[in-house]
Design an enzyme around this catalytic site. Structure first.
Site, PDB file in Angstrom:
ATOM      1  N   HIS A   1      -2.001  -3.517  -1.090  1.00  0.00           N
ATOM      2  CA  HIS A   1      -0.835  -3.453  -0.212  1.00  0.00           C
ATOM      3  C   HIS A   1      -0.255  -4.855   0.028  1.00  0.00           C
ATOM      4  O   HIS A   1       0.272  -5.154   1.100  1.00  0.00           O
ATOM      5  CB  HIS A   1      -1.260  -2.830   1.129  1.00  0.00           C
ATOM      6  CG  HIS A   1      -0.288  -1.841   1.698  1.00  0.00           C
ATOM      7  ND1 HIS A   1      -0.412  -0.498   1.552  1.00  0.00           N
ATOM      8  CD2 HIS A   1       0.846  -2.007   2.433  1.00  0.00           C
ATOM      9  CE1 HIS A   1       0.572   0.119   2.196  1.00  0.00           C
ATOM     10  NE2 HIS A   1       1.368  -0.784   2.722  1.00  0.00           N
TER      11      HIS A   1
ATOM     12  N   LYS B   1      -2.320   5.112  -4.863  1.00  0.00           N
ATOM     13  CA  LYS B   1      -2.009   3.679  -4.753  1.00  0.00           C
ATOM     14  C   LYS B   1      -2.952   3.060  -3.732  1.00  0.00           C
ATOM     15  O   LYS B   1      -3.059   3.577  -2.611  1.00  0.00           O
ATOM     16  CB  LYS B   1      -0.558   3.514  -4.298  1.00  0.00           C
ATOM     17  CG  LYS B   1      -0.125   2.098  -3.981  1.00  0.00           C
ATOM     18  CD  LYS B   1       1.375   2.042  -3.736  1.00  0.00           C
ATOM     19  CE  LYS B   1       1.865   0.662  -3.397  1.00  0.00           C
ATOM     20  NZ  LYS B   1       1.659   0.273  -1.991  1.00  0.00           N
TER      21      LYS B   1
ATOM     22  N   TYR C   1       2.893   8.648   2.359  1.00  0.00           N
ATOM     23  CA  TYR C   1       1.889   8.376   3.393  1.00  0.00           C
ATOM     24  C   TYR C   1       1.416   9.743   3.861  1.00  0.00           C
ATOM     25  O   TYR C   1       2.217  10.554   4.335  1.00  0.00           O
ATOM     26  CB  TYR C   1       2.498   7.601   4.557  1.00  0.00           C
ATOM     27  CG  TYR C   1       2.508   6.107   4.354  1.00  0.00           C
ATOM     28  CD1 TYR C   1       1.368   5.443   3.902  1.00  0.00           C
ATOM     29  CD2 TYR C   1       3.634   5.348   4.644  1.00  0.00           C
ATOM     30  CE1 TYR C   1       1.364   4.066   3.721  1.00  0.00           C
ATOM     31  CE2 TYR C   1       3.643   3.975   4.472  1.00  0.00           C
ATOM     32  CZ  TYR C   1       2.505   3.343   4.014  1.00  0.00           C
ATOM     33  OH  TYR C   1       2.499   1.992   3.834  1.00  0.00           O
TER      34      TYR C   1
ATOM     35  N   SER D   1       9.561   4.434  -0.502  1.00  0.00           N
ATOM     36  CA  SER D   1       8.569   4.614   0.563  1.00  0.00           C
ATOM     37  C   SER D   1       8.847   5.869   1.380  1.00  0.00           C
ATOM     38  O   SER D   1      10.004   6.244   1.611  1.00  0.00           O
ATOM     39  CB  SER D   1       8.608   3.398   1.489  1.00  0.00           C
ATOM     40  OG  SER D   1       7.925   3.663   2.689  1.00  0.00           O
TER      41      SER D   1
ATOM     42  N   THR E   1      -0.456   6.764  -1.015  1.00  0.00           N
ATOM     43  CA  THR E   1      -1.050   5.479  -0.618  1.00  0.00           C
ATOM     44  C   THR E   1      -2.292   5.745   0.222  1.00  0.00           C
ATOM     45  O   THR E   1      -2.225   6.453   1.224  1.00  0.00           O
ATOM     46  CB  THR E   1      -0.018   4.649   0.171  1.00  0.00           C
ATOM     47  OG1 THR E   1       1.078   4.388  -0.703  1.00  0.00           O
ATOM     48  CG2 THR E   1      -0.606   3.336   0.639  1.00  0.00           C
TER      49      THR E   1
HETATM   50  C1  LIG Z   1       7.609  -5.120   4.091  1.00  0.00           C
HETATM   51  C2  LIG Z   1       6.685  -4.279   3.288  1.00  0.00           C
HETATM   52  C3  LIG Z   1       6.653  -2.920   3.483  1.00  0.00           C
HETATM   53  C4  LIG Z   1       5.796  -2.125   2.718  1.00  0.00           C
HETATM   54  N1  LIG Z   1       5.827  -0.772   2.906  1.00  0.00           N
HETATM   55  C5  LIG Z   1       5.045   0.021   2.128  1.00  0.00           C
HETATM   56  C6  LIG Z   1       5.124   1.440   2.242  1.00  0.00           C
HETATM   57  O1  LIG Z   1       5.899   1.966   3.020  1.00  0.00           O
HETATM   58  N2  LIG Z   1       4.302   2.173   1.453  1.00  0.00           N
HETATM   59  C7  LIG Z   1       3.425   1.602   0.559  1.00  0.00           C
HETATM   60  O2  LIG Z   1       2.694   2.298  -0.139  1.00  0.00           O
HETATM   61  N3  LIG Z   1       3.375   0.256   0.419  1.00  0.00           N
HETATM   62  C8  LIG Z   1       4.162  -0.537   1.171  1.00  0.00           C
HETATM   63  N4  LIG Z   1       4.109  -1.891   1.008  1.00  0.00           N
HETATM   64  C9  LIG Z   1       3.226  -2.460  -0.028  1.00  0.00           C
HETATM   65  C10 LIG Z   1       3.963  -2.536  -1.369  1.00  0.00           C
HETATM   66  O3  LIG Z   1       4.176  -1.280  -1.927  1.00  0.00           O
HETATM   67  C11 LIG Z   1       3.168  -3.359  -2.391  1.00  0.00           C
HETATM   68  O4  LIG Z   1       1.878  -2.809  -2.499  1.00  0.00           O
HETATM   69  C12 LIG Z   1       3.060  -4.830  -2.014  1.00  0.00           C
HETATM   70  O5  LIG Z   1       4.239  -5.289  -1.410  1.00  0.00           O
HETATM   71  C13 LIG Z   1       2.792  -5.656  -3.264  1.00  0.00           C
HETATM   72  O6  LIG Z   1       2.532  -6.978  -2.929  1.00  0.00           O
HETATM   73  P1  LIG Z   1       3.617  -8.152  -2.941  1.00  0.00           P
HETATM   74  O7  LIG Z   1       4.465  -7.968  -1.732  1.00  0.00           O
HETATM   75  O8  LIG Z   1       2.769  -9.375  -2.855  1.00  0.00           O
HETATM   76  O9  LIG Z   1       4.385  -8.057  -4.243  1.00  0.00           O
HETATM   77  C14 LIG Z   1       4.947  -2.711   1.770  1.00  0.00           C
HETATM   78  C15 LIG Z   1       4.995  -4.084   1.567  1.00  0.00           C
HETATM   79  C16 LIG Z   1       5.855  -4.870   2.307  1.00  0.00           C
HETATM   80  C17 LIG Z   1       5.895  -6.339   2.050  1.00  0.00           C
END
Ligand SMILES: Cc1cc2nc3c(=O)[nH]c(=O)nc-3n(C[C@H](O)[C@H](O)[C@H](O)COP(=O)(O)O)c2cc1C
Length: 409
Positions: A306, A282, A180, A157, A206
């Site tokens: 997300h 994404k 981002y 990330s 993203t």
């Molecule tokens: C705590 C947390 C932080 C996340 N931070 C980011 C991030 O910084 N950038 C991003 O593109 N997606 C982020 N995501 C989304 C994840 O990349 C991913 O799309 C998502 O967790 C997938 O779903 P799942 O948690 O049900 O497996 C985050 C998700 C969580 C749970």
């Protein structure tokens, strides 16, 4: 109803399920057998004591809940608004069934996933998640090392608590960098160039987080947290990003958001012209946008909402995946995430035509519970289930997972 016993049984079942009639129909008690899980229910009073004890990835979540401060657990668990998308992501898998083929030699299984000329040990990819040190002291380093153990592709990330250079060193292979865009081109460009220089295998922009996310679960749990959060988090965006190593050396003055409310395809085109390495987006959820991604010359798409943290449309990614695959028509690799927790979930997406499946929260549960060994076990459980389901459907390799193996229920 006549004398048809099947029709009679269906009617009785229907009446038995009716809340008006309870379990009684025509004066006759209808016996309902308990679901087998009633006998072996997950016991939240007795949590696993080691990663090996876990039977599935869900066994880690209550331990993460117990281990983490309420606000940190809330940040991880939260969806937005009513959590309609969060729930839809899990429920969506029930709409699809697998069509298992029999009598196929699956004595040797090949789970290697090929992408952009590189081969990985598994189609299970570590999704980018921010601030992993909120879950364990070793944060993204522990995650990268666990990914190395199973030879998984990882994405780091933008707002990771480890730099892209350190993550690549810990992973021992190029990591992909999630970008981002922020609302300042110079910052976006600076982040992308730094990642390229570090040797990131791809930049993944993203595009689903534009404005503030209404993380209600987080906000409610935060109120129960008695610690002083401002000493770690600061009070504004500038102090937030200044604690994120990927922003080191960048001029973040004037930055108001890591998202970007005026983000359009022209920004993506500009980035395409800037970035030499592979560029993916994404967060796409529709065929229309997938076609535009092809037109703009992107290298790939991550179908994602997300993990239900961006919007509350109620649309799951497994529902969106077929139309996107059809629109793309094999011109780009399509990855998918959000709600994947079982080998069957992964096989459904791969059989539809996805190249790989990314997971988020499950590895964070493992990280919070046990650090690196927890992440390794979570990835290992998912990979083990994937292998079992590949055997069950008669697919000795990933390319043998074909659309005919999955159908809408
Ligand atoms: C705590 C947390 C932080 C996340 N931070 C980011 C991030 O910084 N950038 C991003 O593109 N997606 C982020 N995501 C989304 C994840 O990349 C991913 O799309 C998502 O967790 C997938 O779903 P799942 O948690 O049900 O497996 C985050 C998700 C969580 C749970």
């Amino acid at each position: 109803m006549g004398g048809d016993p099947l029709a009679r049984r269906r009617l009785l079942q229907f009446l038995a399920a009716s809340p008006l009639l309870g379990g009684e129909a025509f004066g006759q008690e209808v016996q309902r057998l308990p679901d087998p899980m009633v006998w072996g229910a997950r016991n939240l009073d007795k949590l696993i004591g080691s990663p090996r004890e876990a039977l599935d990835v869900f066994d880690f979540e209550p331990l993460a809940h117990k281990t983490l401060p309420p606000a940190h657990f809330g940040y991880m668990a939260s969806g937005v608004d009513d959590d309609a998308t969060l729930r839809a992501n899990r429920e969506g898998f029930q709409k699809f069934q697998l069509r298992p083929r029999r009598l196929v030699d699956v004595g040797t299984l090949d789970t290697r996933m090929e992408l952009f000329g590189e081969t990985w040990g598994s189609p299970i990819v570590v999704a980018p998640t921010g601030s992993n040190r909120a879950f364990h002291d070793e944060g993204e380093l522990a995650v990268s090392r666990a990914a190395k153990a199973g030879n998984h592709l990882t994405m780091l990330s933008t707002v990771a608590t480890t730099s892209i250079e350190d993550a690549i060193a810990a992973r021992g292979r190029p990591v992909w960098f999630q970008l981002y865009p922020t609302d300042k081109w110079d910052v976006a460009e600076g982040l992308a160039r730094r990642a390229e220089k570090a040797g990131a295998g791809a930049i993944v922009v993203t595009v689903d987080v534009l404005a503030r996310q209404n993380f209600e679960t987080l906000y409610r749990l935060w109120r129960t947290d008695t610690r002083d959060c401002s000493s770690c988090h600061g009070r504004d965006l500038k102090s937030f990003v200044q604690r994120k190593p990927n922003f080191d050396g960048l001029d973040v003055s004037g930055l108001t958001s890591t998202g970007h409310t005026t983000l359009t395809w022209s920004f993506i085109r500009r980035l395409r012209d800037t970035v030499k390495t592979r560029l993916l987006v994404k967060g796409l959820m529709t065929a229309e946008d997938a076609r535009l991604a092809v037109e703009v010359g992107l290298d790939g798409i991550v179908v994602s909402n997300h993990g239900g943290r961006a919007e509350d449309s109620g649309r799951s990614t497994i529902d969106a995946l077929p139309e996107i695959l059809e629109a793309v028509g094999g011109r780009l690799p399509v990855l998918v995430d959000s709600g994947f927790r079982r080998g069957t979930d992964i096989v459904k997406a791969l059989a539809m035509g996805a190249r790989a499946v990314c997971v988020g929260r499950p590895y964070l549960w493992g990280l919070a519970a046990f650090g690196q060994p927890g992440v390794e076990r979570v990835l290992g459980l998912l990979h083990g289930e994937l292998r079992a389901v590949m055997m069950q459907v008669g697919a000795p390799s990933l390319k043998d997972l074909v659309p005919a193996m999955v159908r809408r229920a």
